[in-house]
Write a protein that holds these residues in place. Structure first.
Motif, PDB file in Angstrom:
ATOM      1  N   SER A  11       0.835  -1.210   0.000  1.00 27.72           N
ATOM      2  CA  SER A  11       0.000   0.000   0.000  1.00 27.72           C
ATOM      3  C   SER A  11       0.864   1.251   0.000  1.00 27.72           C
ATOM      4  N   SER A  13       0.302   5.408   1.307  1.00 28.70           N
ATOM      5  CA  SER A  13      -0.566   6.461   1.847  1.00 28.70           C
ATOM      6  C   SER A  13       0.101   7.807   1.572  1.00 28.70           C
ATOM      7  N   GLY A 133      -0.186   4.979   9.985  1.00 23.75           N
ATOM      8  CA  GLY A 133       0.390   3.665  10.323  1.00 23.75           C
ATOM      9  C   GLY A 133      -0.555   2.496  10.264  1.00 23.75           C
ATOM     10  N   GLY A 134      -1.870   2.772  10.108  1.00 24.17           N
ATOM     11  CA  GLY A 134      -2.786   1.691   9.757  1.00 24.17           C
ATOM     12  C   GLY A 134      -3.289   0.800  10.873  1.00 24.17           C
ATOM     13  N   PHE A 150      -4.647  -4.316  10.612  1.00 19.14           N
ATOM     14  CA  PHE A 150      -3.735  -3.332  10.023  1.00 19.14           C
ATOM     15  C   PHE A 150      -4.366  -2.934   8.698  1.00 19.14           C
ATOM     16  N   TYR A 151      -4.705  -1.694   8.549  1.00 18.99           N
ATOM     17  CA  TYR A 151      -5.386  -1.269   7.318  1.00 18.99           C
ATOM     18  C   TYR A 151      -4.957   0.167   6.989  1.00 18.99           C
ATOM     19  N   GLN A 152      -4.125   0.289   5.990  1.00 27.30           N
ATOM     20  CA  GLN A 152      -3.526   1.596   5.716  1.00 27.30           C
ATOM     21  C   GLN A 152      -4.509   2.541   5.024  1.00 27.30           C
ATOM     22  N   VAL A 220       7.062   2.885  10.885  1.00 23.36           N
ATOM     23  CA  VAL A 220       6.080   1.977  10.272  1.00 23.36           C
ATOM     24  C   VAL A 220       6.668   1.337   9.005  1.00 23.36           C
ATOM     25  N   SER A 221       7.470   2.087   8.292  1.00 23.82           N
ATOM     26  CA  SER A 221       8.097   1.519   7.083  1.00 23.82           C
ATOM     27  C   SER A 221       9.029   0.368   7.459  1.00 23.82           C
ATOM     28  N   GLU A 224       5.851  -2.502   9.754  1.00 22.75           N
ATOM     29  CA  GLU A 224       4.423  -2.191   9.634  1.00 22.75           C
ATOM     30  C   GLU A 224       3.580  -3.004  10.615  1.00 22.75           C
TER      31      GLU A 224
END
Ligand code: NAD
Ligand code: GLY
Length: 356
Positions: A11, A13, A133-134, A150-152, A220-221, A224
């Protein structure tokens, strides 16, 4: 205004941060097939702005507060989306603080197995932390954030326009998380020090919000899914802070994070992993938000609540302690050691008050 991205394996963002971001990007990004979720306090203040910006877009208003982060509200949101005939091309807009962001984000992850999500954070805490960060969730079976995904988000629009109406308590809550970032990032730490008198100045907040988001993007990168230890650094101060928040519960979450960090900093000093001028300086930064660190009674009872911390493993309590400028380290303690350390810390704080 600044624009940045978070590129993950599955994903991307885009984050629009700063004054004017809402006016410039909200309408354009959201399109005509959207569903807005907000809370009752925000809608009271911003109904006109919301309805004039997103003409004919359904708005679902949940009751303000953590108690709404439950399965009933979640399924009510999903039901309302079906009643409005939304399809898999729709976009869920979470316009609110962390409560709205978490529950609407979770709804977006579930509806038609996942639809577009845009986060428009309206609290300082949501701007520097929860909207990026999702992580999405509800509280279930008495356990906070126990069910989620976890959902960006496709985009985050963090505009300080919303901060002008924030109650002082919520500003302090966000400032708590910002000072926590100071313990994780040397540049943020230095900037906080240089601006210790400007903490409630909106233009200062605007620039530090972006720095915190940039730090969170890096974390987060690298991690995640919160699996390799990098993301848990964001939890610095939280083990003790959260236990105190649950047990004593008067101040805002962010202030408890800093109180927790102060106690954990004393533990790090006692164990010889943090020394010199640094801990003294960090204490000053903490006390710029929490004026007086409380000396708690019944600290052994509050400590029991740290036994449920998600970071704990092998029966040991995990605390993420500051060690030097921009660096934190995980320390694992048995429950007995942890209680002793907290009692020593409380004694030390008490002694410092008696001396001054
Ligand atoms: P919140 O969403 O409850 O908002 C705090 C209060 O401020 C509420 O009363 C709200 O109605 C009000 N409010 C919001 N925006 C306003 C505005 N612009 N003007 C006036 N009032 C406004 O609380 P929060 O501190 O934003 O978020 C806390 C939640 O976030 C918790 O549920 C926590 O678990 C979650 N969280 C999630 C993450 C994550 O990564 N997903 C990270 C940190 C916290
Ligand atoms: N707020 C902690 C995290 O996003 O992991």
């Amino acid at each position: 205004m600044k624009i940045t991205e978070i590129n993950l394996s599955s994903s991307k963002s885009v984050i629009y941060c700063g004054v004017g971001a809402f006016e410039k990007y909200a309408k354009q990004l959201i399109g005509t097939n959207a569903f807005i979720v907000t809370d009752s306090n925000i809608y009271k203040i911003y109904a006109k702005l919301i309805n004039e910006t997103f003409v004919s877009t359904p708005v679902y208003v949940i009751s303000a507060g953590e108690k709404s982060k439950n399965k009933k509200t979640l399924f009510n949101i999903l039901q309302a989306m079906l009643e409005h005939n939304l399809d898999r091309d729709c976009c869920v807009v979470a316009l609110g603080g962390g409560v709205v962001g978490d529950i609407a984000g979770f709804a977006a992850s579930m509806f038609m197995r996942g639809v577009k999500l845009i986060q428009i954070p309206t609290t300082l805490l949501a701007q520097v932390d929860s909207s990026v960060g999702g992580k999405t969730a509800i509280d279930f079976y008495g356990v906070k954030n126990s069910v989620g995904a976890f959902y960006q988000p496709f985009a985050v629009i963090a505009d300080s326009l919303f901060l002008k109406t924030l109650p002082v308590r919520e500003l302090r809550c966000g400032l708590g998380e910002i000072v926590k970032y100071g313990a994780l990032d040397k540049d943020i730490y230095n900037k906080l020090f240089e601006n210790i008198k400007n903490f409630s100045d909106i233009s200062f907040l605007q620039s530090i919000i972006f720095d915190c988001i940039a730090h969170k993007i890096e974390v987060v990168s690298a991690d995640e899914r919160d699996v390799n230890g990098v993301r848990k650094t964001l939890n610095a101060g939280h083990t003790t802070g959260h236990a105190f928040e649950l047990f004593y519960g008067r101040k805002s979450h962010g202030e408890y994070v800093l109180i927790g960090m102060y106690y954990e900093l004393l533990i790090a000093e006692r164990r010889g992993i943090c020394w010199g001028q640094y801990p003294e300086n960090l204490k000053k930064l903490i006390c710029a938000v929490v004026k007086k660190i409380p000396v708690y009674a019944d600290i052994n009872k509050a400590a029991i609540l740290a036994l449920h911390d998600k970071k704990n493993t092998e029966g040991l309590i995990s605390i993420i302690v500051p060690v030097s400028e921009g660096r934190v380290e995980e320390v694992k303690l048995s429950f007995e050691e942890y209680v002793k350390e907290l009692e020593y810390a409380a004694m030390e704080i008490q002694n410092s008050y008696e001396k001054s």
